[in-house]
Structures are given as structure tokens and as C-alpha cells.
Scaffold this motif. Structure first.
Motif, PDB file in Angstrom:
ATOM      1  N   VAL A  92       0.817  -1.295  -0.130  1.00 35.72           N
ATOM      2  CA  VAL A  92       0.050  -0.011  -0.042  1.00 35.72           C
ATOM      3  C   VAL A  92       0.770   1.295   0.228  1.00 35.72           C
ATOM      4  O   VAL A  92       2.040   0.985  -0.013  1.00 35.72           O
ATOM      5  N   MET A  93       0.223   2.321   0.011  1.00 40.99           N
ATOM      6  CA  MET A  93       0.786   3.707   0.052  1.00 40.99           C
ATOM      7  C   MET A  93       0.242   4.298   1.323  1.00 40.99           C
ATOM      8  O   MET A  93      -1.018   4.207   1.744  1.00 40.99           O
ATOM      9  N   LEU A  94       0.966   5.484   1.575  1.00 40.89           N
ATOM     10  CA  LEU A  94       0.104   6.331   2.796  1.00 40.89           C
ATOM     11  C   LEU A  94      -1.293   6.653   2.495  1.00 40.89           C
ATOM     12  O   LEU A  94      -2.159   6.751   3.245  1.00 40.89           O
ATOM     13  N   PHE A  95      -1.376   7.094   1.206  1.00 42.64           N
ATOM     14  CA  PHE A  95      -2.801   7.518   0.461  1.00 42.64           C
ATOM     15  C   PHE A  95      -4.004   6.223   1.000  1.00 42.64           C
ATOM     16  O   PHE A  95      -5.087   6.668   1.564  1.00 42.64           O
ATOM     17  N   ASN A  96      -3.719   5.002   0.517  1.00 43.96           N
ATOM     18  CA  ASN A  96      -4.605   4.035   1.126  1.00 43.96           C
ATOM     19  C   ASN A  96      -4.770   4.018   2.335  1.00 43.96           C
ATOM     20  O   ASN A  96      -5.942   3.884   2.840  1.00 43.96           O
ATOM     21  N   VAL A  97      -3.927   4.116   3.325  1.00 39.10           N
ATOM     22  CA  VAL A  97      -4.104   3.973   4.669  1.00 39.10           C
ATOM     23  C   VAL A  97      -4.848   5.146   5.194  1.00 39.10           C
ATOM     24  O   VAL A  97      -5.766   4.848   6.213  1.00 39.10           O
ATOM     25  N   LEU A  98      -4.640   6.291   4.758  1.00 37.21           N
ATOM     26  CA  LEU A  98      -5.255   7.408   5.202  1.00 37.21           C
ATOM     27  C   LEU A  98      -6.581   7.477   4.681  1.00 37.21           C
ATOM     28  O   LEU A  98      -7.701   7.705   5.594  1.00 37.21           O
ATOM     29  N   VAL A  99      -6.854   7.061   3.781  1.00 36.78           N
ATOM     30  CA  VAL A  99      -8.384   6.731   3.022  1.00 36.78           C
ATOM     31  C   VAL A  99      -9.078   5.487   3.836  1.00 36.78           C
ATOM     32  O   VAL A  99     -10.142   5.764   4.465  1.00 36.78           O
ATOM     33  N   HIS A 100      -8.292   4.414   4.322  1.00 33.99           N
ATOM     34  CA  HIS A 100      -9.002   3.671   5.138  1.00 33.99           C
ATOM     35  C   HIS A 100      -9.431   3.801   6.504  1.00 33.99           C
ATOM     36  O   HIS A 100     -10.293   3.559   6.991  1.00 33.99           O
ATOM     37  N   VAL A 101      -8.440   4.304   7.079  1.00 36.98           N
ATOM     38  CA  VAL A 101      -8.561   4.942   8.571  1.00 36.98           C
ATOM     39  C   VAL A 101      -9.767   6.022   8.631  1.00 36.98           C
ATOM     40  O   VAL A 101     -10.341   5.999   9.597  1.00 36.98           O
ATOM     41  N   LEU A 102      -9.584   6.754   7.787  1.00 38.72           N
ATOM     42  CA  LEU A 102     -10.568   8.138   7.768  1.00 38.72           C
ATOM     43  C   LEU A 102     -11.912   7.279   7.750  1.00 38.72           C
ATOM     44  O   LEU A 102     -12.950   7.657   8.270  1.00 38.72           O
ATOM     45  N   THR A 103     -12.119   6.278   6.713  1.00 41.22           N
ATOM     46  CA  THR A 103     -13.235   5.725   6.399  1.00 41.22           C
ATOM     47  C   THR A 103     -13.675   4.839   7.824  1.00 41.22           C
ATOM     48  O   THR A 103     -14.906   4.961   8.017  1.00 41.22           O
ATOM     49  N   GLU A 104     -13.002   4.120   8.248  1.00 43.24           N
ATOM     50  CA  GLU A 104     -13.202   3.355   9.352  1.00 43.24           C
ATOM     51  C   GLU A 104     -13.719   4.226  10.433  1.00 43.24           C
ATOM     52  O   GLU A 104     -14.612   3.923  11.161  1.00 43.24           O
ATOM     53  N   THR A 105     -13.026   5.255  10.914  1.00 42.43           N
ATOM     54  CA  THR A 105     -13.343   6.248  11.886  1.00 42.43           C
ATOM     55  C   THR A 105     -14.513   6.799  11.500  1.00 42.43           C
ATOM     56  O   THR A 105     -15.389   6.880  12.711  1.00 42.43           O
ATOM     57  N   SER A 106     -14.888   7.177  10.399  1.00 45.91           N
ATOM     58  CA  SER A 106     -16.148   7.922  10.149  1.00 45.91           C
ATOM     59  C   SER A 106     -17.261   6.824  10.222  1.00 45.91           C
ATOM     60  O   SER A 106     -18.250   7.212  10.811  1.00 45.91           O
ATOM     61  N   ARG A 107     -17.083   5.614   9.793  1.00 42.01           N
ATOM     62  CA  ARG A 107     -18.128   4.567   9.995  1.00 42.01           C
ATOM     63  C   ARG A 107     -18.414   4.368  11.384  1.00 42.01           C
ATOM     64  O   ARG A 107     -19.614   4.406  11.759  1.00 42.01           O
ATOM     65  N   HIS A 108     -17.370   4.377  12.373  1.00 44.82           N
ATOM     66  CA  HIS A 108     -17.691   3.945  13.796  1.00 44.82           C
ATOM     67  C   HIS A 108     -18.109   5.420  14.523  1.00 44.82           C
ATOM     68  O   HIS A 108     -18.840   5.168  15.270  1.00 44.82           O
ATOM     69  N   ALA A 109     -17.863   6.526  13.828  1.00 44.23           N
ATOM     70  CA  ALA A 109     -18.411   7.874  14.516  1.00 44.23           C
ATOM     71  C   ALA A 109     -19.978   7.852  14.165  1.00 44.23           C
ATOM     72  O   ALA A 109     -20.687   8.277  14.890  1.00 44.23           O
ATOM     73  N   GLY A 110     -20.348   7.019  13.013  1.00 42.98           N
ATOM     74  CA  GLY A 110     -21.800   7.205  12.690  1.00 42.98           C
ATOM     75  C   GLY A 110     -22.262   6.106  13.779  1.00 42.98           C
ATOM     76  O   GLY A 110     -23.558   6.400  14.302  1.00 42.98           O
ATOM     77  N   HIS A 111     -21.909   4.708  13.926  1.00 46.37           N
ATOM     78  CA  HIS A 111     -22.358   4.104  15.134  1.00 46.37           C
ATOM     79  C   HIS A 111     -22.412   4.722  16.277  1.00 46.37           C
ATOM     80  O   HIS A 111     -23.635   4.720  17.029  1.00 46.37           O
ATOM     81  N   ALA A 112     -21.279   5.436  16.644  1.00 47.34           N
ATOM     82  CA  ALA A 112     -21.474   6.537  18.007  1.00 47.34           C
ATOM     83  C   ALA A 112     -22.581   7.348  18.028  1.00 47.34           C
ATOM     84  O   ALA A 112     -23.224   7.573  19.065  1.00 47.34           O
ATOM     85  N   ASP A 113     -22.741   7.874  16.703  1.00 46.69           N
ATOM     86  CA  ASP A 113     -23.927   8.967  16.813  1.00 46.69           C
ATOM     87  C   ASP A 113     -25.249   8.293  17.078  1.00 46.69           C
ATOM     88  O   ASP A 113     -26.332   8.797  17.936  1.00 46.69           O
ATOM     89  N   ILE A 114     -25.584   7.113  16.525  1.00 40.63           N
ATOM     90  CA  ILE A 114     -26.820   6.492  16.967  1.00 40.63           C
ATOM     91  C   ILE A 114     -26.892   5.954  18.396  1.00 40.63           C
ATOM     92  O   ILE A 114     -27.954   5.955  19.088  1.00 40.63           O
ATOM     93  N   LEU A 115     -25.884   5.410  18.674  1.00 44.22           N
ATOM     94  CA  LEU A 115     -25.827   4.951  20.231  1.00 44.22           C
ATOM     95  C   LEU A 115     -26.145   5.943  21.313  1.00 44.22           C
ATOM     96  O   LEU A 115     -26.647   5.823  21.856  1.00 44.22           O
ATOM     97  N   ARG A 116     -25.305   6.888  21.047  1.00 43.95           N
ATOM     98  CA  ARG A 116     -25.324   8.484  21.697  1.00 43.95           C
ATOM     99  C   ARG A 116     -26.991   8.854  21.659  1.00 43.95           C
ATOM    100  O   ARG A 116     -27.702   9.023  22.848  1.00 43.95           O
TER     101      ARG A 116
END
Length: 200
Positions: A133-157
Motif C-alpha cells: 500500500v501507500m500512505l494514501f491508501n491507509v489515510l483513506v482506510h483509517v478515515l473511512t473506518e473512523t467515520s463509520r464508527h463515528a456514525g455508530h457512535a451517533d446512533i448509540l448516543r
């Protein structure tokens, strides 16, 4: 000559979004009791503090060992079968402060990796089918995963206390108070029932 400018822009854009969503994740814990941040709110046990713990472990790996810059603290290995899933909840011995502070230290480590590397710097993710991979791939992946879990957190809260992370002043100006949302929910419920003749 334009490519480095675009690369720098992409890197800063993605990194900026990641910084914002990390902070949003931690805000989901504000004002809640120890029980409420830890209690399982889905059939699989999803909970707010567990999401933060999971993101700290995940991000520390992606911006750490993937680029040969391991996070200096002990974290479960990706291939340790016995540890799988333990990053998704907090034991009674782990404090809120311990977990949130570790997440912030992970940010510092990740931010240093992002700052030190070019967007096309190579990395290796041994648990991915295409590990190069490249840093680009990992940045996109971590941003996507964090955003996904932030959406979960929105609903839980919202399930816990009805809190939603929106501009409170703007909502008030538009008349979007508790009564507004109660009426909106009732309207959506009526539409759902009307669309399905099998409901009583």
C-alpha cells in the motif's frame, strides 16, 4: 509539476478530516456515566467506549507497524486469535481516562507518521489480501473506518439520551426542538406503517 501540489492537498485534506472525526468520537462520551459509555447497546455488544478503544488499536497499527514506525506502547497483535474482539469493549479495570488518553497518544504518533511521509510512501499491511500500500491508501482506510464508527457512535448516543451532534442554535432557529423531533419521528412511523399493509 502539478502532481506534488495535488498530493500535498490530498494528504492535508484527508488528514484534516481525520483530525475532526477523531474529536467527534471523543465528544460522544461527554456527560455520560461510566455505565452508559460501556454498556452493550446492540445484540453484538457495541458500546461507545469500546469503539474508542477499537479505533486506538486499529489506528496505532495502520500508522505504526504498516510503515515500520511501531506505536511505542503494547497493543494486541493483529494475528493474535486470543485477543480478537477484546479491543471492542472495556473491562472494569480500564478507565475512561486510560482509553481516551491512549487514543490521543495514538493520534500524536499517527500525525507524526503522516507528517513525515509523502502521500505515496510505501507500506505493508500483512492482514490485507493486497498488502502493498501507500500512505494514501491507509489515510483513506483509517478515515473511512473512523467515520463509520463515528456514525455508530451517533446512533448509540442518540439511543442513550437523545443527544445529536448538530448546531443547537441553528436547530432552535428552525424550531427543531424535542417536540419537532417527536412529531417528525411519528410522521416517519406513520409512513412506514402505511407503506407495509402487513402492519397493524
Amino acid at each position: 509539476m502539478l502532481v506534488p501540489v495535488i498530493d500535498d492537498f490530498a494528504k492535508e485534506y484527508l488528514h484534516s478530516d481525520l483530525r475532526e472525526i477523531r474529536e467527534a468520537m471523543l465528544r460522544k462520551l461527554d456527560g455520560l456515566s461510566e455505565y452508559d459509555i460501556r454498556r452493550p447497546l446492540t445484540s453484538t455488544g457495541t458500546n461507545l467506549l469500546g469503539l474508542v478503544k477499537h479505533l486506538s488499536v486499529s489506528e496505532s497499527r495502520y500508522f505504526g507497524e504498516v510503515f515500520g514506525r511501531p506505536f511505542p506502547e503494547s497493543i494486541p497483535r493483529w494475528d493474535d486469535v486470543e485477543q480478537r474482539g477484546t479491543d471492542l469493549w472495556a473491562t472494569e479495570h480500564e478507565t475512561r481516562e486510560e482509553i481516551t488518553s491512549r487514543y490521543r497518544r495514538v493520534w500524536e504518533h499517527s500525525d507524526a507518521t503522516i507528517a513525515a511521509l509523502a502521500i505515496d510512501s510505501p507500506g505493508y499491511v500483512p492482514w490485507w489480501p493486497r498488502p502493498d500500500v501507500m500512505l494514501f491508501n491507509v489515510l483513506v482506510h483509517v478515515l473511512t473506518e473512523t467515520s463509520r464508527h463515528a456514525g455508530h457512535a451517533d446512533i448509540l448516543r442518540e439511543q442513550l439520551d437523545g443527544e445529536v451532534e448538530m448546531d443547537a442554535e441553528a436547530m432552535a432557529r428552525r424550531g427543531q426542538d424535542a417536540a419537532f423531533w417527536e412529531n417528525r419521528r411519528a410522521e416517519i412511523e406513520r409512513a412506514a406503517r402505511a407503506a407495509d399493509p402487513t402492519t397493524s
